[in-house]
Motif scaffolding. Sequence first.
Motif, PDB file in Angstrom:
ATOM      1  N   SER A 121       0.844  -1.196   0.000  1.00 26.79           N
ATOM      2  CA  SER A 121       0.000   0.000   0.000  1.00 26.79           C
ATOM      3  C   SER A 121       0.880   1.246   0.000  1.00 26.79           C
ATOM      4  O   SER A 121       1.562   1.551   0.981  1.00 26.79           O
ATOM      5  CB  SER A 121      -0.896  -0.022   1.240  1.00 26.79           C
ATOM      6  OG  SER A 121      -1.336   1.293   1.526  1.00 26.79           O
ATOM      7  N   ALA A 122       0.859   1.981  -1.124  1.00 24.23           N
ATOM      8  CA  ALA A 122       1.644   3.218  -1.219  1.00 24.23           C
ATOM      9  C   ALA A 122       1.156   4.227  -0.172  1.00 24.23           C
ATOM     10  O   ALA A 122       1.951   4.947   0.437  1.00 24.23           O
ATOM     11  CB  ALA A 122       1.527   3.803  -2.623  1.00 24.23           C
ATOM     12  N   MET A 179      12.766  -9.914  -0.348  1.00 24.98           N
ATOM     13  CA  MET A 179      11.660  -9.572  -1.247  1.00 24.98           C
ATOM     14  C   MET A 179      12.011  -8.315  -2.038  1.00 24.98           C
ATOM     15  O   MET A 179      11.359  -7.267  -1.930  1.00 24.98           O
ATOM     16  CB  MET A 179      10.359  -9.418  -0.445  1.00 24.98           C
ATOM     17  CG  MET A 179      10.003 -10.746   0.238  1.00 24.98           C
ATOM     18  SD  MET A 179       8.448 -10.740   1.113  1.00 24.98           S
ATOM     19  CE  MET A 179       8.954  -9.854   2.575  1.00 24.98           C
ATOM     20  N   LYS A 180      13.051  -8.454  -2.857  1.00 25.79           N
ATOM     21  CA  LYS A 180      13.681  -7.353  -3.587  1.00 25.79           C
ATOM     22  C   LYS A 180      12.704  -6.407  -4.294  1.00 25.79           C
ATOM     23  O   LYS A 180      12.767  -5.194  -4.111  1.00 25.79           O
ATOM     24  CB  LYS A 180      14.633  -7.978  -4.629  1.00 25.79           C
ATOM     25  CG  LYS A 180      15.294  -6.990  -5.550  1.00 25.79           C
ATOM     26  CD  LYS A 180      15.987  -7.706  -6.720  1.00 25.79           C
ATOM     27  CE  LYS A 180      16.362  -6.690  -7.794  1.00 25.79           C
ATOM     28  NZ  LYS A 180      16.770  -7.347  -9.051  1.00 25.79           N
ATOM     29  N   GLU A 181      11.813  -6.968  -5.103  1.00 25.97           N
ATOM     30  CA  GLU A 181      10.976  -6.091  -5.928  1.00 25.97           C
ATOM     31  C   GLU A 181      10.041  -5.236  -5.096  1.00 25.97           C
ATOM     32  O   GLU A 181       9.909  -4.027  -5.338  1.00 25.97           O
ATOM     33  CB  GLU A 181      10.201  -6.908  -6.961  1.00 25.97           C
ATOM     34  CG  GLU A 181      11.148  -7.457  -8.034  1.00 25.97           C
ATOM     35  CD  GLU A 181      10.448  -8.359  -9.031  1.00 25.97           C
ATOM     36  OE1 GLU A 181       9.251  -8.117  -9.305  1.00 25.97           O
ATOM     37  OE2 GLU A 181      11.084  -9.304  -9.526  1.00 25.97           O
ATOM     38  N   ALA A 182       9.411  -5.858  -4.104  1.00 28.33           N
ATOM     39  CA  ALA A 182       8.515  -5.092  -3.228  1.00 28.33           C
ATOM     40  C   ALA A 182       9.318  -4.061  -2.429  1.00 28.33           C
ATOM     41  O   ALA A 182       8.863  -2.922  -2.210  1.00 28.33           O
ATOM     42  CB  ALA A 182       7.767  -6.039  -2.285  1.00 28.33           C
ATOM     43  N   SER A 183      10.525  -4.434  -2.007  1.00 23.43           N
ATOM     44  CA  SER A 183      11.350  -3.516  -1.212  1.00 23.43           C
ATOM     45  C   SER A 183      11.755  -2.292  -2.019  1.00 23.43           C
ATOM     46  O   SER A 183      11.721  -1.159  -1.520  1.00 23.43           O
ATOM     47  CB  SER A 183      12.624  -4.236  -0.733  1.00 23.43           C
ATOM     48  OG  SER A 183      12.291  -5.239   0.193  1.00 23.43           O
ATOM     49  N   ILE A 184      12.152  -2.507  -3.268  1.00 21.11           N
ATOM     50  CA  ILE A 184      12.564  -1.373  -4.106  1.00 21.11           C
ATOM     51  C   ILE A 184      11.359  -0.462  -4.380  1.00 21.11           C
ATOM     52  O   ILE A 184      11.453   0.763  -4.286  1.00 21.11           O
ATOM     53  CB  ILE A 184      13.229  -1.876  -5.401  1.00 21.11           C
ATOM     54  CG1 ILE A 184      14.586  -2.517  -5.041  1.00 21.11           C
ATOM     55  CG2 ILE A 184      13.413  -0.748  -6.408  1.00 21.11           C
ATOM     56  CD1 ILE A 184      15.305  -3.177  -6.195  1.00 21.11           C
ATOM     57  N   CYS A 223      11.203   3.435  -3.220  1.00 25.19           N
ATOM     58  CA  CYS A 223      10.944   4.514  -4.191  1.00 25.19           C
ATOM     59  C   CYS A 223       9.729   5.334  -3.769  1.00 25.19           C
ATOM     60  O   CYS A 223       9.738   6.568  -3.848  1.00 25.19           O
ATOM     61  CB  CYS A 223      10.717   3.937  -5.582  1.00 25.19           C
ATOM     62  SG  CYS A 223      12.203   3.232  -6.313  1.00 25.19           S
ATOM     63  N   THR A 224       8.702   4.641  -3.320  1.00 25.17           N
ATOM     64  CA  THR A 224       7.481   5.327  -2.866  1.00 25.17           C
ATOM     65  C   THR A 224       7.793   6.242  -1.679  1.00 25.17           C
ATOM     66  O   THR A 224       7.334   7.387  -1.624  1.00 25.17           O
ATOM     67  CB  THR A 224       6.413   4.280  -2.455  1.00 25.17           C
ATOM     68  OG1 THR A 224       6.217   3.381  -3.537  1.00 25.17           O
ATOM     69  CG2 THR A 224       5.106   4.936  -2.075  1.00 25.17           C
ATOM     70  N   GLY A 228       9.173  11.754   0.581  1.00 21.14           N
ATOM     71  CA  GLY A 228      10.036  12.356   1.605  1.00 21.14           C
ATOM     72  C   GLY A 228      10.067  11.590   2.917  1.00 21.14           C
ATOM     73  O   GLY A 228      10.430  12.145   3.959  1.00 21.14           O
ATOM     74  N   VAL A 229       9.698  10.316   2.870  1.00 24.87           N
ATOM     75  CA  VAL A 229       9.736   9.478   4.080  1.00 24.87           C
ATOM     76  C   VAL A 229      11.119   8.823   4.172  1.00 24.87           C
ATOM     77  O   VAL A 229      11.518   8.115   3.240  1.00 24.87           O
ATOM     78  CB  VAL A 229       8.636   8.388   4.021  1.00 24.87           C
ATOM     79  CG1 VAL A 229       8.755   7.430   5.195  1.00 24.87           C
ATOM     80  CG2 VAL A 229       7.252   9.028   3.971  1.00 24.87           C
ATOM     81  N   PRO A 230      11.878   9.061   5.244  1.00 26.48           N
ATOM     82  CA  PRO A 230      13.226   8.481   5.321  1.00 26.48           C
ATOM     83  C   PRO A 230      13.215   6.952   5.309  1.00 26.48           C
ATOM     84  O   PRO A 230      12.332   6.322   5.904  1.00 26.48           O
ATOM     85  CB  PRO A 230      13.764   8.992   6.673  1.00 26.48           C
ATOM     86  CG  PRO A 230      12.915  10.165   7.009  1.00 26.48           C
ATOM     87  CD  PRO A 230      11.563   9.896   6.415  1.00 26.48           C
ATOM     88  N   VAL A 231      14.199   6.396   4.635  1.00 24.62           N
ATOM     89  CA  VAL A 231      14.321   4.941   4.510  1.00 24.62           C
ATOM     90  C   VAL A 231      15.514   4.455   5.342  1.00 24.62           C
ATOM     91  O   VAL A 231      16.625   4.965   5.207  1.00 24.62           O
ATOM     92  CB  VAL A 231      14.527   4.538   3.030  1.00 24.62           C
ATOM     93  CG1 VAL A 231      14.768   3.027   2.904  1.00 24.62           C
ATOM     94  CG2 VAL A 231      13.338   4.971   2.187  1.00 24.62           C
ATOM     95  N   VAL A 232      15.241   3.470   6.215  1.00 25.86           N
ATOM     96  CA  VAL A 232      16.303   2.833   7.006  1.00 25.86           C
ATOM     97  C   VAL A 232      16.513   1.438   6.440  1.00 25.86           C
ATOM     98  O   VAL A 232      15.556   0.665   6.289  1.00 25.86           O
ATOM     99  CB  VAL A 232      15.903   2.727   8.495  1.00 25.86           C
ATOM    100  CG1 VAL A 232      17.031   2.071   9.304  1.00 25.86           C
ATOM    101  CG2 VAL A 232      15.572   4.095   9.058  1.00 25.86           C
TER     102      VAL A 232
END
Lengths: 301, 301
Positions: free
Chosen positions: B126-127, B142-147, B151-152, B157-161
């Motif tokens: 869910s974006a 789960m590479k594709e879902a993670s990428i 990106c979303t 502007g949500v920081p990614v850890v």
Amino acid sequence: MNKTITGLGQASYDYIAITDSYPPEDTKQEILEWTECGGGPVATALVSLSRLGVKTRFMGRVSNDRSGRLIRAGLRHEGVDTRGLKTLKGGKSQTAFIVVSQKTGGKRTIFWQRPTVAPLGPDEISAAKIKTSDMLLLDGLMKEASIRAACTAKEAGVPVVFDAGTVRDGTLELLGLSDYIVASEKFARSFAGGPKKALKKFRSFNPKAATVTLGAKGSVTSAGGGTFATPAFKVAAVDTTGAGDVFHGGYIYGLISGFDIRRTVEFASAFAALKCLKPGGRDGIPTLGETLKLMKDGKKR
Amino acid sequence: MNKTITGLGQASYDYIAITDSYPPEDTKQEILEWTECGGGPVATALVSLSRLGVKTRFMGRVSNDRSGRLIRAGLRHEGVDTRGLKTLKGGKSQTAFIVVSQKTGGKRTIFWQRPTVAPLGPDEISAAKIKTSDMLLLDGLMKEASIRAACTAKEAGVPVVFDAGTVRDGTLELLGLSDYIVASEKFARSFAGGPKKALKKFRSFNPKAATVTLGAKGSVTSAGGGTFATPAFKVAAVDTTGAGDVFHGGYIYGLISGFDIRRTVEFASAFAALKCLKPGGRDGIPTLGETLKLMKDGKKR
């Protein structure tokens, strides 16, 4: 077959992991196949008898934990009467995690959780059920209940089969009350220093027959004043979990079918060998037809 | 705290056995304490955040097997929103049996069942949930879902850890999309040959901060053009299962609380150290008060 076997013993729930090899400490090892099912010497022997159409009743103790629920469900699914399997709240049922390594030909490393639930007490067993059985199978755990059960069987003329796996408190009393003794090689070593010496010691308890199982090396039996060896059947074993238990089931099946002692041991041997073709203690239990076919056509080791 | 963290990753169900020692093959080893709970890097990090009062959402995949049901129940019990955890019929959820040896100071040997259920697909996430989060945590599985999720988050502007545990397909893309990189020593070695070299390589991806955790040796962090080491707190560890995952939870807690990066790492370090006082990945997760007390009074190694 219109026969009823009652068994009293320790039930367990087993998680079985088939791996390529047994790993060194502090590493990760992928599990190739994860199987789980109920276990315990008497419990699995009864399941094997139930598969052959024999009526079976199990007496024992579990906690109301998940393992306890799964142990009961597994036995009921196999048609074993579990009304003698008593549940207590709290404590833990016996649970094991068994690693089976393919690289070393199915060698097993067993991690086990000792049951912390109280053992079945002698007053919790039904004398009527024992007296109306054709044979009683004991594994020597839950000493007091086992001795009471064996005495009850003796008085009623019901033959007692003792699965002697480990020398423990109560072992001598049960050897004295047994009509048939089927001991593991480990038991024979710790009890008497080896299989032949164990058979000699067993004779002093005057059983109708005594057998020591030797895994892939077959078994040795003492009966009617003589002794004979039975080689194991040659099979492509993937997991020996439960093989000893299934051997006991087959042994009892032979006895109640009226087989002579040589054919009884040979039947037990074929029955147990075929079990080893599948992982887990119960999945691989063969049919009567498969067992008789191996006895007829199978190759000995 | 009115913050929401969304995490996407691999969930597991772990059986943990504390033993006296790690046994040689073909022997029996008694389990002193049997614990079981959900595991997985992101899943346990979210549980640790939920305990601190942070709103958490988990996205992932399980099968409808027992492990899958227990994974979901465990997360829900901890207040983690599991609506993004999708179930598929058939296949197997990831399951592990972990042996923790007391003799070797809690060294762990992990037997694990690879999940055979299909990974979460990019169109299943869910974006909206990611965009309305304060931070996104990924473990690179789960590479594709993670990428797609990274990106979303980036666009919104949500920081990614990024919890970098193992170098795998998709790792470079995720490093490029990450604002914060927290890598294991194992990852640092295989990615760059060691922790310091890894920090240098991480800087080329321009994160706000990058940390390499070193277990009992603490951690090293690169941020704002400088590098600093943080020693570990001295505790009587009984099981380090989940310590890295709880470190990630503490790290995020520090960031969303407005701690500077040194205090953030120190908080994560204390939070993870206290977890090790109890067996299992989740039982030992400490409270905020306990963590702050260790930061104030605790001894460093």
